[in-house]
Design a protein around this motif. Structure first.
Motif, PDB file in Angstrom:
ATOM      1  N   GLY A 186      10.940   6.720 -17.932  1.00 43.34           N
ATOM      2  CA  GLY A 186       9.671   7.021 -17.873  1.00 43.34           C
ATOM      3  C   GLY A 186       8.358   7.115 -16.635  1.00 43.34           C
ATOM      4  O   GLY A 186       7.150   6.656 -17.550  1.00 43.34           O
ATOM      5  N   ALA A 187       8.680   7.958 -16.252  1.00 42.90           N
ATOM      6  CA  ALA A 187       8.028   8.596 -15.191  1.00 42.90           C
ATOM      7  C   ALA A 187       8.205  10.254 -15.474  1.00 42.90           C
ATOM      8  O   ALA A 187       8.376  10.846 -16.166  1.00 42.90           O
ATOM      9  N   LEU A 188       6.733  10.392 -15.298  1.00 39.01           N
ATOM     10  CA  LEU A 188       6.732  11.885 -15.638  1.00 39.01           C
ATOM     11  C   LEU A 188       6.152  13.014 -14.254  1.00 39.01           C
ATOM     12  O   LEU A 188       5.938  12.191 -13.158  1.00 39.01           O
ATOM     13  N   PRO A 189       6.327  14.080 -14.342  1.00 41.79           N
ATOM     14  CA  PRO A 189       6.108  15.369 -13.284  1.00 41.79           C
ATOM     15  C   PRO A 189       5.009  14.861 -12.634  1.00 41.79           C
ATOM     16  O   PRO A 189       3.751  14.878 -13.216  1.00 41.79           O
ATOM     17  N   GLY A 190       4.726  14.639 -11.261  1.00 36.36           N
ATOM     18  CA  GLY A 190       3.463  14.892 -10.785  1.00 36.36           C
ATOM     19  C   GLY A 190       2.773  12.920 -10.468  1.00 36.36           C
ATOM     20  O   GLY A 190       1.384  13.589 -10.323  1.00 36.36           O
ATOM     21  N   GLU A 191       3.391  12.143 -11.373  1.00 38.23           N
ATOM     22  CA  GLU A 191       2.731  11.219 -10.618  1.00 38.23           C
ATOM     23  C   GLU A 191       3.816   9.809  -9.732  1.00 38.23           C
ATOM     24  O   GLU A 191       4.509  10.815  -8.763  1.00 38.23           O
ATOM     25  N   ARG A 192       3.002   8.640  -9.581  1.00 37.64           N
ATOM     26  CA  ARG A 192       3.932   8.547  -8.391  1.00 37.64           C
ATOM     27  C   ARG A 192       3.976   7.060  -8.808  1.00 37.64           C
ATOM     28  O   ARG A 192       3.094   6.434  -9.272  1.00 37.64           O
ATOM     29  N   VAL A 193       5.267   6.744  -8.771  1.00 38.63           N
ATOM     30  CA  VAL A 193       5.217   6.015  -9.497  1.00 38.63           C
ATOM     31  C   VAL A 193       5.766   4.270  -8.590  1.00 38.63           C
ATOM     32  O   VAL A 193       6.919   4.342  -7.548  1.00 38.63           O
ATOM     33  N   ARG A 194       6.260   3.239  -9.081  1.00 44.78           N
ATOM     34  CA  ARG A 194       7.409   2.214  -8.598  1.00 44.78           C
ATOM     35  C   ARG A 194       8.532   2.039  -9.368  1.00 44.78           C
ATOM     36  O   ARG A 194       7.803   2.115 -11.153  1.00 44.78           O
ATOM     37  N   ALA A 195       9.909   2.029  -8.983  1.00 44.13           N
ATOM     38  CA  ALA A 195      10.341   2.141  -9.530  1.00 44.13           C
ATOM     39  C   ALA A 195      11.208   0.835  -9.162  1.00 44.13           C
ATOM     40  O   ALA A 195      11.333   0.485  -8.164  1.00 44.13           O
ATOM     41  N   ARG A 196      12.223   0.569 -10.073  1.00 45.65           N
ATOM     42  CA  ARG A 196      13.401  -0.038  -9.750  1.00 45.65           C
ATOM     43  C   ARG A 196      14.469   0.515 -10.128  1.00 45.65           C
ATOM     44  O   ARG A 196      14.863   0.565 -11.421  1.00 45.65           O
ATOM     45  N   ASP A 239       9.707  16.642 -11.072  1.00 45.08           N
ATOM     46  CA  ASP A 239      10.691  17.145 -12.319  1.00 45.08           C
ATOM     47  C   ASP A 239      10.722  16.328 -13.638  1.00 45.08           C
ATOM     48  O   ASP A 239      10.686  15.619 -13.762  1.00 45.08           O
ATOM     49  N   LEU A 240      11.591  16.720 -14.265  1.00 48.91           N
ATOM     50  CA  LEU A 240      11.175  16.106 -15.465  1.00 48.91           C
ATOM     51  C   LEU A 240      13.106  17.103 -16.038  1.00 48.91           C
ATOM     52  O   LEU A 240      13.201  18.198 -15.952  1.00 48.91           O
ATOM     53  N   SER A 241      14.044  15.398 -15.848  1.00 46.04           N
ATOM     54  CA  SER A 241      15.546  16.290 -16.323  1.00 46.04           C
ATOM     55  C   SER A 241      15.552  16.784 -18.085  1.00 46.04           C
ATOM     56  O   SER A 241      14.490  16.192 -18.715  1.00 46.04           O
ATOM     57  N   HIS A 242      16.487  16.826 -18.502  1.00 41.04           N
ATOM     58  CA  HIS A 242      16.907  17.744 -19.568  1.00 41.04           C
ATOM     59  C   HIS A 242      16.908  16.387 -20.707  1.00 41.04           C
ATOM     60  O   HIS A 242      16.991  16.996 -22.088  1.00 41.04           O
ATOM     61  N   ASP A 243      17.435  14.931 -19.812  1.00 39.56           N
ATOM     62  CA  ASP A 243      17.776  13.610 -20.692  1.00 39.56           C
ATOM     63  C   ASP A 243      15.818  13.188 -20.886  1.00 39.56           C
ATOM     64  O   ASP A 243      16.041  11.834 -21.752  1.00 39.56           O
ATOM     65  N   GLY A 244      14.543  13.367 -20.641  1.00 39.19           N
ATOM     66  CA  GLY A 244      13.665  13.064 -20.961  1.00 39.19           C
ATOM     67  C   GLY A 244      13.092  11.701 -19.369  1.00 39.19           C
ATOM     68  O   GLY A 244      12.478  11.721 -19.238  1.00 39.19           O
ATOM     69  N   ARG A 245      14.318  12.016 -18.335  1.00 38.86           N
ATOM     70  CA  ARG A 245      13.501  11.285 -17.566  1.00 38.86           C
ATOM     71  C   ARG A 245      12.892  12.354 -16.343  1.00 38.86           C
ATOM     72  O   ARG A 245      13.158  13.663 -15.941  1.00 38.86           O
ATOM     73  N   GLY A 246      11.798  11.358 -15.248  1.00 35.98           N
ATOM     74  CA  GLY A 246      11.878  11.500 -14.194  1.00 35.98           C
ATOM     75  C   GLY A 246      12.505  12.168 -12.953  1.00 35.98           C
ATOM     76  O   GLY A 246      13.293  11.287 -13.009  1.00 35.98           O
TER      77      GLY A 246
END
Length: 457
Positions: free
Chosen positions: A38-48, A18-25
């Motif tokens: 920096g992440a979008l719905p439907g993506e798989r990411v590596r995060a810190r 999903d996408l939050s109200h402040d634009g974060r995945g």
């Protein structure tokens, strides 16, 4: 007792749903929500991981393993660091769809209402649109460098900008020059911000030029040296921008160069559906809508939804300089504008006089307080227009004689407060939410501007 730094988890992989109200995945990890910049719905990411909270965690994506088809390359090299934008990596059409979902979710979850009709989004220029704002300034002693820009995503820091594509080009291309200017000043340690505003006027009473005039207000915490004043004056003349100084509060702003600056914006006859347009004069720190093209469309939409009939009297609350009031008056209706900022009210009155609109009257009043003694409240009105700040209009709506007002148009800069007030109007005051929709006042940010129309049942 020694304070221990919070232990953060190692880097991890996460699916974004999903996408939050402040634009974060938004994803879930071991059942716990994680907000990933920096992440979008439907993506798989590596995060810190950047923060750990009891009910949710925060992180930033540093590698996209599976990209969304809606992902685009950000235009700005500073995206991801600068906090001015949150959505440059999302396709522009999908950005406005995401904002429409935020509005719908807020209306349903907070107000428990749904409009009969969803309006098509209002959109205008996507880049170079921002004509008003504030740049933060910080002198970094260790680097011998002045940073001029918006706050970073971590608001403790100022982004080191070399460009900005959302502000008007006249400012965006001058950010490096502003940094160099601040570095050259004796008082560089005591300048915390530079406010900017642009209008359709001209410098020193000259002929208006393409792109209008850009005004910069330098806030300085200590008196400027004679040398600094000379350097600022030389910059203003060389760059053909108006420079103001602000040694204290809002009322302390004075022009450095030129002595007279024509700051105004025009709303043409076609913009407001009248035979003649209107001109609104303003001062450097006054509030004006940041997106000129979107503002013109918003005014037209608001008047169209208001549907005033001949002889109707309109109440415009939180009216500012008269952004809606004067166009409605130009259409021949009697309008009362009310605003809490006495300075804005004074300039609204001047604007009404300069435009030859005696049918537009203005009053200063704190619309969050008891209004029982206000003379304008005793007048009868047929239409109501509101453009409140983020906190919404709950206090004033509770005091208005709404039974006599069959139609309300509500312009909102925060979907949560609009939803709350919509619930009040529908559930407790007998209105129907006829329609609502979003307006892209701030493209590439998560800011949601919207408009709604209510009619008494």
């Amino acid at each position: 007792m020694a304070r221990h730094r919070q232990r953060l988890d190692p880097d991890f992989e996460i699916a974004i749903d999903d996408l939050s109200h402040d634009g974060r995945g938004v994803g879930r990890r071991e059942g716990k929500a994680v907000f990933v910049s920096g992440a979008l719905p439907g993506e798989r990411v590596r995060a810190r991981q950047t923060a750990k909270n009891r009910h949710f965690d925060e992180a930033v994506a540093f590698e996209v393993i599976e990209a969304s088809p809606d992902r685009v390359a950000p235009r700005c090299a500073h995206f991801g660091t600068c906090g001015g934008c949150a959505l440059q990596h999302l396709d522009e059409a999908k950005q406005i769809e995401a904002k429409a979902r935020v509005l719908a979710e807020n209306l349903a979850r907070i107000g428990h209402v749904e409009p009969r009709e969803w309006f098509a989004p209002i959109r205008d220029a996507q880049w170079g649109y921002r004509r008003k704002g504030r740049l933060s300034v910080r002198w970094v002693e260790k680097k011998g460098k002045a940073l001029v820009g918006f706050r970073e995503q971590d608001p403790r820091f100022v982004a080191d900008l070399s460009e900005c594509h959302t502000v008007i080009p006249a400012l965006g291309r001058r950010i490096p020059a502003l940094s160099a200017l601040v570095e050259s000043l004796d008082g560089r340690r005591t300048i915390p911000q530079i406010e900017f505003i642009a209008g359709d006027g001209a410098l020193d009473g000259g002929t208006p030029r393409e792109g209008g005039v850009l005004a910069l207000v330098f806030r300085h915490l200590e008196p400027l040296s004679d040398g600094d004043r000379e350097r600022l004056l030389a910059f203003a003349r060389r760059e053909a921008v108006a420079v103001f100084l602000q040694p204290g509060g809002i009322d302390s702003v004075v022009p450095l160069w030129p002595e007279q600056v024509d700051l105004h914006f025009d709303l043409g006859a076609a913009d407001i559906g009248a035979d003649v347009g209107v001109r609104l004069q303003f001062r450097p720190l006054d509030f004006i809508q940041v997106n000129a093209g979107l503002n013109r469309q918003m005014i037209a939409r608001a008047i169209d939804l208001l549907q005033p009939a001949p002889g109707d009297r309109v109440l415009d609350l939180f009216c500012g300089l008269g952004n809606f009031t004067l166009p409605i008056a130009r259409r021949g209706f009697e309008v009362v504008g009310v605003e809490g900022d006495a300075g804005l009210v004074a300039r609204a009155r001047q604007n009404a006089e300069a435009n030859g609109l005696p049918n537009a009257r203005f009053f200063a009043a704190d619309l969050t307080k008891d209004l029982a003694g206000e003379p304008w409240l005793r007048d009868g009105f047929d239409r109501l227009l509101l453009d409140p700040p983020r906190a919404g209009a709950a206090e004033v709506l509770a005091q208005l004689p709404l039974k006599a007002i069959p139609r309300i148009v509500y312009v909102s800069c925060h979907p949560g407060s609009l939803a709350r007030d919509a619930g009040f109007l529908v559930k407790e005051r007998g209105y129907t939410l006829l329609g609502a929709g979003v307006m892209d006042m701030f493209p590439h940010t998560a800011h949601v501007e919207s408009i709604a129309v209510f009619e008494r049942r």
